[in-house]
Enzyme design. Structure first.
Site, PDB file in Angstrom:
ATOM      1  N   GLU A   1       0.857  -1.205   0.101  1.00 52.40           N
ATOM      2  CA  GLU A   1      -0.038  -0.077   0.056  1.00 52.40           C
ATOM      3  C   GLU A   1       0.839   1.362  -0.019  1.00 52.40           C
ATOM      4  O   GLU A   1       0.484   2.384  -0.593  1.00 52.40           O
ATOM      5  CB  GLU A   1      -0.820   0.092   1.132  1.00 52.40           C
ATOM      6  CG  GLU A   1      -1.682   1.306   1.371  1.00 52.40           C
ATOM      7  CD  GLU A   1      -2.798   1.270   2.506  1.00 52.40           C
ATOM      8  OE1 GLU A   1      -3.753   1.794   2.378  1.00 52.40           O
ATOM      9  OE2 GLU A   1      -2.380   0.705   3.480  1.00 52.40           O
TER      10      GLU A   1
ATOM     11  N   ASP B   1      -0.523  -5.381   2.996  1.00 52.25           N
ATOM     12  CA  ASP B   1      -1.018  -4.115   3.568  1.00 52.25           C
ATOM     13  C   ASP B   1      -0.526  -4.136   4.879  1.00 52.25           C
ATOM     14  O   ASP B   1      -0.786  -4.811   6.090  1.00 52.25           O
ATOM     15  CB  ASP B   1      -2.755  -4.016   3.811  1.00 52.25           C
ATOM     16  CG  ASP B   1      -3.208  -2.769   4.206  1.00 52.25           C
ATOM     17  OD1 ASP B   1      -2.539  -1.845   4.608  1.00 52.25           O
ATOM     18  OD2 ASP B   1      -4.462  -2.641   3.958  1.00 52.25           O
TER      19      ASP B   1
ATOM     20  N   ILE C   1      -1.002  -1.918   7.654  1.00 50.56           N
ATOM     21  CA  ILE C   1      -2.049  -1.685   8.490  1.00 50.56           C
ATOM     22  C   ILE C   1      -3.441  -1.501   7.666  1.00 50.56           C
ATOM     23  O   ILE C   1      -3.870  -0.636   7.024  1.00 50.56           O
ATOM     24  CB  ILE C   1      -1.991  -0.486   9.413  1.00 50.56           C
ATOM     25  CG1 ILE C   1      -0.833  -0.324   9.995  1.00 50.56           C
ATOM     26  CG2 ILE C   1      -3.344  -0.354  10.283  1.00 50.56           C
ATOM     27  CD1 ILE C   1      -0.414   0.795  11.073  1.00 50.56           C
ATOM     28  N   ASP C   2      -4.248  -2.731   7.817  1.00 54.03           N
ATOM     29  CA  ASP C   2      -5.563  -2.534   7.244  1.00 54.03           C
ATOM     30  C   ASP C   2      -6.590  -2.141   8.333  1.00 54.03           C
ATOM     31  O   ASP C   2      -6.575  -2.998   9.366  1.00 54.03           O
ATOM     32  CB  ASP C   2      -5.869  -3.872   6.756  1.00 54.03           C
ATOM     33  CG  ASP C   2      -7.302  -3.938   5.883  1.00 54.03           C
ATOM     34  OD1 ASP C   2      -7.671  -3.001   5.417  1.00 54.03           O
ATOM     35  OD2 ASP C   2      -8.124  -4.947   6.151  1.00 54.03           O
TER      36      ASP C   2
ATOM     37  N   THR D   1      -6.933   1.710   9.166  1.00 50.78           N
ATOM     38  CA  THR D   1      -6.288   2.544   9.713  1.00 50.78           C
ATOM     39  C   THR D   1      -6.893   3.532  10.660  1.00 50.78           C
ATOM     40  O   THR D   1      -6.354   4.081  11.556  1.00 50.78           O
ATOM     41  CB  THR D   1      -5.510   3.590   8.742  1.00 50.78           C
ATOM     42  OG1 THR D   1      -6.529   3.895   7.614  1.00 50.78           O
ATOM     43  CG2 THR D   1      -4.404   2.733   7.896  1.00 50.78           C
TER      44      THR D   1
ATOM     45  N   ASP E   1      -5.674  -5.439   0.334  1.00 47.55           N
ATOM     46  CA  ASP E   1      -6.783  -5.737   1.492  1.00 47.55           C
ATOM     47  C   ASP E   1      -7.351  -7.111   1.341  1.00 47.55           C
ATOM     48  O   ASP E   1      -7.671  -7.894   2.376  1.00 47.55           O
ATOM     49  CB  ASP E   1      -7.662  -4.763   1.620  1.00 47.55           C
ATOM     50  CG  ASP E   1      -7.485  -3.244   1.663  1.00 47.55           C
ATOM     51  OD1 ASP E   1      -6.863  -2.882   2.633  1.00 47.55           O
ATOM     52  OD2 ASP E   1      -7.939  -2.253   0.643  1.00 47.55           O
TER      53      ASP E   1
END
Length: 272
Positions: free
Chosen positions: A82, A102, A104-105, A107, A235
């Site tokens: 990402e 990703d 941090i999916d 956020t 994601d």
């Protein structure tokens, strides 16, 4: 950590075991970076700019950790992340062995300390996802799936619900993303109304805010279905194989359209 079980009995049978073991290790290591930022005093990141800075810094630190380690161990592999996608926003997804990440999916959840965010690592060959790792560092839930070898939560097998009736189904979506696009909001509201009203309305609808964890919720049978428009490849990729290995189906929400990770839309269900 000792309570994360790796399915070692399948190791000799899975052709990408080395990559898989690295992904699990990296997810757990990245979890420590995640938690260090998560435990920062929330009052110190109350302003919008400081909250964004915190997320960006943590996102980049996690993605850098993963990408550097992957490139060192597998220099010929491609990497889609990402934070490192091209400035034009285009994703170059090829047949090459590819890591799809990703950092941090979820956020917004991360900023507000709502415990529904995840570190997401998928791996594909010939544009087919071979394994997925989704780790929620707050709850210490580690979802894994290897193509042809099942899906697991902290080492224990998981299975979809098999629910076929909408009025008995608990669904999830990420439809209510706040935006200035009034027309888009109207479409999203109509989608929600379609499943949550009338005599065949779903049993319940949730919007937890992490696409990967929502899909893993379907995989473990806690959710019966999930849909989203505007979702990204990073994601979905890892969670897709986890859902499928748990007996679920991942498909396009558009009728007669073949599912494609790059089309930015997804439905995951716990029955065919």
């Amino acid at each position: 950590r000792s309570h994360y079980f790796i399915q070692s009995n399948l190791s000799t049978m899975f052709p990408f075991e080395e990559e898989y073991q690295l992904a699990v290790s990296l997810a757990q290591e990245a979890g420590r970076i995640f938690m260090a930022a998560y435990h920062e005093d929330k009052t110190s990141v109350q302003t919008k700019s400081s909250a964004i800075d915190l997320v960006t810094e943590t996102d980049k630190a996690i993605e850098e950790l993963i990408s550097k380690r992957v490139k060192k161990q597998f220099p010929d592999h491609a990497f889609i992340g990402e934070e490192s996608v091209d400035a034009d926003g285009k994703v170059h997804f090829s047949d090459r062995p590819t890591w799809i990440v990703d950092p941090i999916d979820g956020t917004t959840n991360f900023v507000h300390r709502f415990p529904h965010s995840s570190i997401v690592i998928g791996f594909s060959v010939s544009r087919t996802v071979q394994f997925g790792v989704v780790f929620n560092p707050v709850t210490e839930e580690l979802y894994t799936g290897k193509r042809g070898h099942g899906a697991f939560l902290n080492g224990f097998p998981i299975r979809v619900s098999g629910e076929r009736k909408l009025n008995k189904a608990l669904l999830a979506c990420n439809e209510m993303v706040f935006t200035q696009d009034i027309e888009g909001v109207s479409v999203r509201t109509a989608n929600i109304r379609a499943v949550s009203s009338g005599p065949d309305a779903c049993h319940g609808l949730r919007m937890p805010g992490s696409a990967a964890l929502n899909m893993c919720g379907v995989a473990r049978g806690a959710l019966d279905g999930y849909w989203e428009f505007g979702v990204h490849i990073w994601d979905m990729a890892a969670a897709k194989v986890i859902v499928e290995e748990a007996g679920g189906v991942v498909m396009s929400p558009v009728e007669d359209e073949e599912f494609d990770l790059c089309l930015r839309r997804v439905v995951a269900v716990g029955s065919e």
